[in-house]
Motif scaffolding. Structure first.
Motif, PDB file in Angstrom:
ATOM      1  N   TYR A 117      -8.317   4.115  -9.760  1.00 51.06           N
ATOM      2  CA  TYR A 117      -8.985   3.805  -8.518  1.00 51.06           C
ATOM      3  C   TYR A 117      -9.209   2.295  -8.423  1.00 51.06           C
ATOM      4  CZ  TYR A 117     -10.091   8.778  -8.650  1.00 51.06           C
ATOM      5  OH  TYR A 117     -10.011  10.139  -8.704  1.00 51.06           O
ATOM      6  N   ALA A 118      -9.225   1.790  -7.215  1.00 52.06           N
ATOM      7  CA  ALA A 118      -9.556   0.381  -6.972  1.00 52.06           C
ATOM      8  C   ALA A 118     -10.429   0.304  -5.732  1.00 52.06           C
ATOM      9  CB  ALA A 118      -8.298  -0.434  -6.783  1.00 52.06           C
ATOM     10  N   LEU A 119     -11.411  -0.527  -5.802  1.00 47.79           N
ATOM     11  CA  LEU A 119     -12.359  -0.681  -4.712  1.00 47.79           C
ATOM     12  C   LEU A 119     -12.545  -2.171  -4.452  1.00 47.79           C
ATOM     13  CD1 LEU A 119     -14.556   0.656  -2.862  1.00 47.79           C
ATOM     14  CD2 LEU A 119     -16.121   0.327  -4.779  1.00 47.79           C
ATOM     15  N   THR A 120     -12.449  -2.573  -3.188  1.00 40.92           N
ATOM     16  CA  THR A 120     -12.686  -3.952  -2.801  1.00 40.92           C
ATOM     17  C   THR A 120     -13.945  -3.985  -1.945  1.00 40.92           C
ATOM     18  OG1 THR A 120     -10.308  -4.346  -2.746  1.00 40.92           O
ATOM     19  CG2 THR A 120     -11.702  -5.967  -1.659  1.00 40.92           C
ATOM     20  N   LEU A 121     -14.890  -4.816  -2.355  1.00 42.44           N
ATOM     21  CA  LEU A 121     -16.153  -4.924  -1.636  1.00 42.44           C
ATOM     22  C   LEU A 121     -16.273  -6.288  -0.976  1.00 42.44           C
ATOM     23  CD1 LEU A 121     -18.561  -3.428  -4.309  1.00 42.44           C
ATOM     24  CD2 LEU A 121     -17.613  -2.274  -2.318  1.00 42.44           C
ATOM     25  N   ARG A 122     -16.909  -6.307   0.182  1.00 43.37           N
ATOM     26  CA  ARG A 122     -17.250  -7.556   0.864  1.00 43.37           C
ATOM     27  C   ARG A 122     -18.752  -7.570   1.071  1.00 43.37           C
ATOM     28  NH1 ARG A 122     -13.644  -8.026   6.108  1.00 43.37           N
ATOM     29  NH2 ARG A 122     -15.320  -6.659   6.695  1.00 43.37           N
ATOM     30  N   VAL A 175     -17.411  -1.671   2.042  1.00 44.54           N
ATOM     31  CA  VAL A 175     -16.191  -1.265   1.339  1.00 44.54           C
ATOM     32  C   VAL A 175     -15.013  -1.717   2.195  1.00 44.54           C
ATOM     33  CG1 VAL A 175     -14.820   0.654   0.480  1.00 44.54           C
ATOM     34  CG2 VAL A 175     -17.313   0.695   0.235  1.00 44.54           C
ATOM     35  N   ALA A 176     -14.268  -2.698   1.704  1.00 47.10           N
ATOM     36  CA  ALA A 176     -13.165  -3.271   2.472  1.00 47.10           C
ATOM     37  C   ALA A 176     -11.863  -2.507   2.250  1.00 47.10           C
ATOM     38  CB  ALA A 176     -12.971  -4.734   2.095  1.00 47.10           C
ATOM     39  N   ASP A 177     -11.673  -1.977   1.044  1.00 48.45           N
ATOM     40  CA  ASP A 177     -10.430  -1.288   0.735  1.00 48.45           C
ATOM     41  C   ASP A 177     -10.666  -0.310  -0.406  1.00 48.45           C
ATOM     42  OD1 ASP A 177      -7.759  -0.641   0.904  1.00 48.45           O
ATOM     43  OD2 ASP A 177      -7.061  -2.389  -0.192  1.00 48.45           O
ATOM     44  N   TRP A 178      -9.907   0.766  -0.408  1.00 45.74           N
ATOM     45  CA  TRP A 178     -10.041   1.801  -1.422  1.00 45.74           C
ATOM     46  C   TRP A 178      -8.666   2.416  -1.634  1.00 45.74           C
ATOM     47  CZ3 TRP A 178     -13.452   3.935  -4.758  1.00 45.74           C
ATOM     48  CH2 TRP A 178     -13.198   5.219  -5.221  1.00 45.74           C
ATOM     49  N   ILE A 179      -8.189   2.434  -2.879  1.00 41.95           N
ATOM     50  CA  ILE A 179      -6.894   3.066  -3.153  1.00 41.95           C
ATOM     51  C   ILE A 179      -7.029   4.010  -4.337  1.00 41.95           C
ATOM     52  CG2 ILE A 179      -5.469   1.218  -2.209  1.00 41.95           C
ATOM     53  CD1 ILE A 179      -4.959   0.262  -5.051  1.00 41.95           C
ATOM     54  N   PRO A 230       0.620   4.367 -13.748  1.00 43.42           N
ATOM     55  CA  PRO A 230       2.058   4.056 -13.811  1.00 43.42           C
ATOM     56  C   PRO A 230       2.648   3.682 -12.447  1.00 43.42           C
ATOM     57  CG  PRO A 230       1.592   6.029 -15.076  1.00 43.42           C
ATOM     58  CD  PRO A 230       0.335   5.677 -14.329  1.00 43.42           C
ATOM     59  N   GLU A 231       2.192   4.335 -11.401  1.00 40.82           N
ATOM     60  CA  GLU A 231       2.656   4.011 -10.050  1.00 40.82           C
ATOM     61  C   GLU A 231       2.182   2.617  -9.639  1.00 40.82           C
ATOM     62  OE1 GLU A 231       4.428   4.439  -6.260  1.00 40.82           O
ATOM     63  OE2 GLU A 231       4.749   5.468  -8.152  1.00 40.82           O
ATOM     64  N   LEU A 232       0.944   2.268  -9.988  1.00 39.21           N
ATOM     65  CA  LEU A 232       0.413   0.942  -9.691  1.00 39.21           C
ATOM     66  C   LEU A 232       1.221  -0.133 -10.401  1.00 39.21           C
ATOM     67  CD1 LEU A 232      -1.782  -0.919  -8.512  1.00 39.21           C
ATOM     68  CD2 LEU A 232      -3.095  -0.478 -10.594  1.00 39.21           C
TER      69      LEU A 232
END
Length: 68
Positions: free
Chosen positions: A1-6, A14-18, A23-25
């Protein structure tokens, strides 16, 4: 998981969430960096730029501070 905060005045956004497997990353990051390669005709090789250098290419030069 990855989370981008502003940060905004008094709150966190929460600006972005993937959600993708590691392995795919790794595969996607490798593809992204290979897409950024440039041909160096003087040395007949490819040059790979760091994220820091790519970010500088998007910045604006500040004449007063003499830096990006």
């Amino acid at each position: 998981y990855a989370l981008t905060l502003r940060v905004n005045t008094n709150r966190v956004i929460v600006a972005d969430w993937i959600t993708i497997p590691v392995p795919e990353l790794k595969r996607r990051l490798g593809t992204w960096f290979s897409d950024q390669q440039t041909w160096d005709g003087w040395n007949n090789t490819y040059t790979y730029w760091s994220v820091w250098r790519l970010a500088l290419a998007c910045a604006r030069w500040d004449k007063r501070k003499n830096k990006y």
